[in-house]
Each structure stands twice: as C-alpha cells, then as structure tokens.
Design a protein around this motif. Structure first.
Motif, PDB file in Angstrom:
ATOM      1  N   LYS A   1       0.745  -1.032  -0.035  1.00 27.99           N
ATOM      2  CA  LYS A   1      -0.008   0.039  -0.014  1.00 27.99           C
ATOM      3  C   LYS A   1       0.879   1.319  -0.099  1.00 27.99           C
ATOM      4  O   LYS A   1       0.681   2.434  -0.581  1.00 27.99           O
ATOM      5  CB  LYS A   1      -1.041  -0.076   0.945  1.00 27.99           C
ATOM      6  N   LYS A   2       1.898   1.295   0.642  1.00 31.39           N
ATOM      7  CA  LYS A   2       2.872   2.312   0.668  1.00 31.39           C
ATOM      8  C   LYS A   2       3.522   2.446  -0.638  1.00 31.39           C
ATOM      9  O   LYS A   2       3.834   3.516  -0.824  1.00 31.39           O
ATOM     10  CB  LYS A   2       3.976   2.063   2.035  1.00 31.39           C
ATOM     11  N   ALA A   3       3.836   1.392  -1.320  1.00 27.11           N
ATOM     12  CA  ALA A   3       4.418   1.671  -2.567  1.00 27.11           C
ATOM     13  C   ALA A   3       3.580   2.355  -3.639  1.00 27.11           C
ATOM     14  O   ALA A   3       4.057   2.888  -4.543  1.00 27.11           O
ATOM     15  CB  ALA A   3       4.713   0.165  -3.169  1.00 27.11           C
ATOM     16  N   ILE A   4       2.232   2.224  -3.633  1.00 29.56           N
ATOM     17  CA  ILE A   4       1.360   2.924  -4.599  1.00 29.56           C
ATOM     18  C   ILE A   4       1.401   4.524  -4.262  1.00 29.56           C
ATOM     19  O   ILE A   4       1.665   5.093  -3.176  1.00 29.56           O
ATOM     20  CB  ILE A   4      -0.152   2.447  -4.225  1.00 29.56           C
ATOM     21  N   GLY A   5       1.980   5.055  -5.521  1.00 31.78           N
ATOM     22  CA  GLY A   5       2.062   6.774  -5.552  1.00 31.78           C
ATOM     23  C   GLY A   5       3.697   6.926  -5.625  1.00 31.78           C
ATOM     24  O   GLY A   5       3.897   7.949  -5.912  1.00 31.78           O
ATOM     25  N   GLN A   6       4.583   5.819  -5.291  1.00 33.94           N
ATOM     26  CA  GLN A   6       5.808   6.106  -5.302  1.00 33.94           C
ATOM     27  C   GLN A   6       6.376   6.351  -6.803  1.00 33.94           C
ATOM     28  O   GLN A   6       5.718   5.723  -7.511  1.00 33.94           O
ATOM     29  CB  GLN A   6       6.416   4.834  -4.820  1.00 33.94           C
TER      30      GLN A   6
ATOM     31  N   GLU B   1      -0.415   0.276  -8.895  1.00 33.84           N
ATOM     32  CA  GLU B   1      -0.861  -1.119  -8.446  1.00 33.84           C
ATOM     33  C   GLU B   1       0.377  -1.942  -7.928  1.00 33.84           C
ATOM     34  O   GLU B   1       1.352  -2.099  -8.659  1.00 33.84           O
ATOM     35  CB  GLU B   1      -1.619  -1.971  -9.485  1.00 33.84           C
ATOM     36  N   HIS B   2       0.332  -2.492  -6.563  1.00 36.32           N
ATOM     37  CA  HIS B   2       1.525  -3.115  -6.174  1.00 36.32           C
ATOM     38  C   HIS B   2       1.123  -4.506  -5.622  1.00 36.32           C
ATOM     39  O   HIS B   2       0.342  -4.565  -4.815  1.00 36.32           O
ATOM     40  CB  HIS B   2       2.198  -2.400  -5.102  1.00 36.32           C
ATOM     41  N   LYS B   3       1.092  -5.504  -6.596  1.00 32.95           N
ATOM     42  CA  LYS B   3       0.866  -7.099  -6.172  1.00 32.95           C
ATOM     43  C   LYS B   3       2.071  -7.924  -5.407  1.00 32.95           C
ATOM     44  O   LYS B   3       3.317  -7.518  -5.740  1.00 32.95           O
ATOM     45  CB  LYS B   3       0.057  -7.737  -7.282  1.00 32.95           C
TER      46      LYS B   3
ATOM     47  N   LYS C   1       3.543 -10.584  -7.079  1.00 34.77           N
ATOM     48  CA  LYS C   1       4.308 -10.859  -8.241  1.00 34.77           C
ATOM     49  C   LYS C   1       4.508 -10.039  -9.215  1.00 34.77           C
ATOM     50  O   LYS C   1       5.257 -10.015 -10.167  1.00 34.77           O
ATOM     51  CB  LYS C   1       3.752 -12.139  -8.822  1.00 34.77           C
ATOM     52  N   TYR C   2       4.030  -8.739  -9.212  1.00 35.43           N
ATOM     53  CA  TYR C   2       4.091  -7.676 -10.297  1.00 35.43           C
ATOM     54  C   TYR C   2       3.569  -6.210  -9.767  1.00 35.43           C
ATOM     55  O   TYR C   2       2.905  -6.229  -8.810  1.00 35.43           O
ATOM     56  CB  TYR C   2       3.290  -8.034 -11.587  1.00 35.43           C
ATOM     57  N   MET C   3       4.078  -5.217 -10.411  1.00 30.10           N
ATOM     58  CA  MET C   3       3.428  -3.940 -10.086  1.00 30.10           C
ATOM     59  C   MET C   3       2.878  -3.229 -11.718  1.00 30.10           C
ATOM     60  O   MET C   3       3.484  -3.679 -12.664  1.00 30.10           O
ATOM     61  CB  MET C   3       4.701  -2.911  -9.897  1.00 30.10           C
ATOM     62  N   LYS C   4       2.080  -2.346 -11.644  1.00 26.66           N
ATOM     63  CA  LYS C   4       1.492  -1.419 -12.501  1.00 26.66           C
ATOM     64  C   LYS C   4       1.873  -0.031 -12.416  1.00 26.66           C
ATOM     65  O   LYS C   4       1.757   0.276 -11.204  1.00 26.66           O
ATOM     66  CB  LYS C   4       0.411  -1.744 -12.958  1.00 26.66           C
ATOM     67  N   ALA C   5       2.372   0.911 -13.358  1.00 25.78           N
ATOM     68  CA  ALA C   5       2.900   2.225 -13.166  1.00 25.78           C
ATOM     69  C   ALA C   5       2.251   2.922 -14.234  1.00 25.78           C
ATOM     70  O   ALA C   5       2.205   2.472 -15.383  1.00 25.78           O
ATOM     71  CB  ALA C   5       4.404   2.100 -12.867  1.00 25.78           C
ATOM     72  N   LYS C   6       2.128   4.214 -14.024  1.00 26.41           N
ATOM     73  CA  LYS C   6       1.787   5.171 -14.881  1.00 26.41           C
ATOM     74  C   LYS C   6       3.000   5.983 -15.649  1.00 26.41           C
ATOM     75  O   LYS C   6       3.466   6.446 -14.773  1.00 26.41           O
ATOM     76  CB  LYS C   6       0.753   6.160 -14.584  1.00 26.41           C
ATOM     77  N   LEU C   7       3.016   6.139 -16.784  1.00 28.75           N
ATOM     78  CA  LEU C   7       4.075   6.715 -17.271  1.00 28.75           C
ATOM     79  C   LEU C   7       4.062   8.451 -17.170  1.00 28.75           C
ATOM     80  O   LEU C   7       2.958   8.774 -17.349  1.00 28.75           O
ATOM     81  CB  LEU C   7       4.180   6.837 -18.881  1.00 28.75           C
TER      82      LEU C   7
END
Length: 441
Positions: free
Chosen positions: A11-16, A57-59, A61-67
């Motif tokens: 949860k903390k990783a979201i927004g990083q 998004e941080h799971k 096994k993977y993460m999703k990020a916005k460019l």
C-alpha cells in the motif's frame, strides 16, 4: 503478521515515483521493466527507453505504473495521431512505428509457438496496407452523465466508462464525423436510455448505423432517426435483440463489399465481416496463392462465414464444401454464391466444435482444407481433420494462443508448417491475425 506487513508495504508503494528502464513489451504491448526483481508494467513505453513512472498497483508478483515522462526515447517511437490514445481502450501501439508494430506482433506469435515447442518458424512477408483510416466497422458506446448529456465514444482502458470522442483516425474516412452526428441525434431522443450501443458500418453507397434498442422505439424517436438518416445520408437499422430491421419496412437491406474484381460479397449488419477491407482482399489472395488450387481438386472450408474465402476458392478449383456454425450466415453464404453465379460451392450448417465426421458432406475426399475459426480456435475440428488427412491445411487465426495449441496437434498428427505469415488486420492495436500453411509429411 507477515501478510499484514506485506499488505502495508504494498500500500505504501502505491504513488511512489520510480526511474526505470524498459526491457521488452509483453503480449499486450505494455512495456516491462524490472524493479527489485519484480516486473513493472507500463503502458505507452518501448524497449530500451528510460522512463519516470508512478506506481498505481502493487501485487505480490508484479507492479503496474503510469508513465510520467520519457527521459531517454527509443528510435522506434513515433508521434501518436489521436488525442484520446492515452485514455481510449481501442488502440495500444500508436506510439510505435508501423514496421516495428509488425515486428512486435510476429515476435508475439513466435513466443507462443516456442512455448509449445515449435521453433524456427518459416516466416513469410507480412500482409499489410494503410496503417490509418482502415476500419470499416466499429461498435460505439452510449452513456449519459448526471445532467443527461450523451457520451458517445469508446471505453476507457480497463474500465466500462466511456470517453467522449469526436473523431477516430483508424476508422474509414467516411466515418470521420459519425461521433458528432450521433451525439446531435441522440440529444433529441426522449427514450435515450434505451440504447445499448450503436454499431457503424462504412459501405460503398452510404454509412450504416445499427441501433441496439433495449425498448420498443417510440414514434418520436423513430422520426428522429429518420431525420438523421436523411440529413447524414445514413441507412439506419434497429436491432431489438431478436432481429435487425430497417426503420421503414419497405427498405431493402443492401450492404456489400468487393472481394476482388470478380466477386462481390453481400452481408447483413449482424453478419461477421473482416474490418479491414484492403487487408482482407490481400489475405484472400494470399490464401489462394498458398493453396495453389487446381481445377481437379475438392476443398473443404470450415468456419466459412458468408463465403469470404469459399467463393474465391471456388473460382480456382473443382468443388468447395463450405461449413459454418451460424445458421443465418450459412443462408447468406448460399445467396452470395447465387448472386455471383457460382454453382460449384455448397454451404452447410453444422456445429464444428462437435463430432461432424459422420455428416454427409464430411464423407467426401478433400484434397485441401481452409479453416478460419473464432478466437477459441478449432481444436475439435483439427482432431477430425487429422483423420481425414488432406494434403494441405491452411489455418487463418485471430488468436495466436489457440493457433499455437492447434498447430501442435496438427504437427503431432504428421503435418509440418510450410509457411507462416502475419496478417496486419488491426494496425495500432495488439490484436493479431495469422496465416499458417500445413503440409502432410
């Protein structure tokens, strides 16, 4: 405690904000970087680019990020031609050059075949045409905001929410203004929330607009559509869920496309047709060339639709048996044979995902076979074809995963892949059409 700790860290990783280097594209056209051993998927990025992203998004096994920005750009990056590209779910690859889009798609197919143990594929040149203004058929969404104003457009990426669109650069030029025209028409309706969606089809004579009507059309709304039909030179159809009909009962449903100089294919609004007219013509021509048909051969065409391949093949061989799983399309195919004065092509209706070997038409001796199934593929049909043992099988596929699965089956049955080619039917998107020629060993 461990699970709670991991969830808190995620949860903390979201927004990083992260600085990453993109290593490759995945099968959906998303850029893939690695951060602390975990893949990070970033849309609108390309291999070898250095980018700044924000984690969304941080799971496990993977993460999703916005460019956020590209700090080092790939030489294969091009300017996008649609202002909606970042939001609209229709296109995936507008930022990648057309040549590299085809290279990506070919590699995508190769990767899926490699997973099934098939390597060193005999690739031929890709079939392609114009990268823009090619799509002759599209489904357009209709929603309404809190004020009751119509939103006419396509779905946003990964959501059911619509983005309002004024024009789309992949649609044929004659459809350039259709979004604005539809918006002005829908604004006049009293029963506007009864529209499920609207399908538009470019045709030689005029554009066709198919309204999915969830409730019976009122007289006022019928008159609105009649007025739009006159004003914008449309032919308007109403789809009530059971049948598609014209606004006026005495109107004739006349849609068609030229397959080549000799053949014209008639179709109804609810029939399946290939969305890219020019690539379809080239695809059919290549199928004829690869099969090398002669006037003493009998050909089987499975999943034949309204005769897109069947009628062209009938011009080159002794006899075609064509089979389709949708009864109405079978009847339309028969009418197409009659309209084109072709009498050596017979159409049958059958469930091709069941056992059809005992059907009367299946007892013929077939020299060659063409099959063009839906995305689920033709696993059951391929099992039965292996028993019929035609010398050539030409497989046209719109889903490489099911194609790879079915190809493995045919190879195990004693066939070898003689040719394979990408058919770039859907430029600017991740979607793939493929043609494979199998020869009996």
């Amino acid at each position: 405690m461990v699970k709670i700790f991991k969830a808190t860290q995620q949860k903390k990783a979201i927004g990083q904000t992260l600085d990453l280097e993109i290593e490759r594209l995945d099968n959906n056209g998303l850029g893939v970087a690695i951060y602390k051993g975990k893949p990070v998927f970033v849309a609108e990025t390309l291999p070898n680019e250095k980018v700044k992203v924000r984690v969304v998004e941080h799971k496990n096994k993977y993460m999703k990020a916005k460019l956020l920005s590209v700090t080092s750009m790939s030489s294969n990056r091009v300017d996008v031609q649609c202002r909606h590209f970042s939001q609209c779910g229709g296109c995936d690859l507008q930022h990648l050059s057309s040549e590299q889009q085809r290279a990506f798609k070919q590699q995508k197919i190769s990767n899926l075949f490699n997973r099934e143990g098939m390597n060193n594929l005999p690739w031929q040149s890709a079939v392609h045409d114009e990268a823009w203004k090619y799509r002759r058929k599209a489904r357009i969404g209709v929603q309404f905001d809190k004020r009751g104003d119509a939103i006419i457009g396509f779905r946003k990426k990964l959501t059911n929410e619509l983005i309002s669109i004024k024009t789309c650069p992949v649609l044929e030029q004659t459809l350039a203004n259709v979004f604005v025209e539809l918006k002005s028409t829908v604004a006049q309706l009293t029963q506007y929330k009864s529209i499920g969606h609207i399908e538009v089809i470019a045709n030689a004579e005029r554009n066709n607009v198919v309204i999915r009507q969830l409730e019976k059309l009122t007289e006022h709304d019928r008159n609105c559509w009649l007025a739009a039909e006159q004003k914008f030179d449309w032919q308007v159809f109403i789809d009530d869920g059971n049948k598609v009909s014209t606004l006026c009962s005495n109107s004739h449903i006349a849609l068609n496309y030229a397959l080549n100089e000799q053949l014209t294919i008639n179709f109804r609004p609810d029939d399946f047709i290939q969305v890219n007219a020019k690539v379809n013509q080239k695809m059919v021509a290549q199928a004829i060339d690869w099969l090398a048909l002669s006037n003493d051969e009998q050909v089987l065409d499975l999943f034949c639709g309204i005769g897109n391949f069947s009628l062209a093949m009938a011009k080159q061989c002794k006899h075609v048996i064509a089979v389709e799983g949708v009864a109405t399309m079978t009847e339309h195919a028969k009418l197409n044979a009659k309209a084109n004065r072709i009498d050596n092509c017979q159409f049958y209706h059958a469930d091709l995902n069941a056992d059809w070997k005992l059907q009367g038409w299946a007892k013929n001796k077939f020299d060659k076979v063409l099959l063009d199934p839906a995305r689920a593929g033709a696993f059951e049909a391929c099992q039965q074809l292996a028993e019929l043992k035609p010398k050539l099988i030409l497989y046209v596929s719109c889903e490489p995963a099911s194609l790879a699965r079915d190809s493995k089956l045919l190879l195990a049955a004693g066939y070898q892949i003689e040719k394979i080619a990408l058919i770039d039917m859907f430029s600017q998107t991740k979607h793939v059409e493929t043609m494979v020629l199998f020869r009996q060993n």
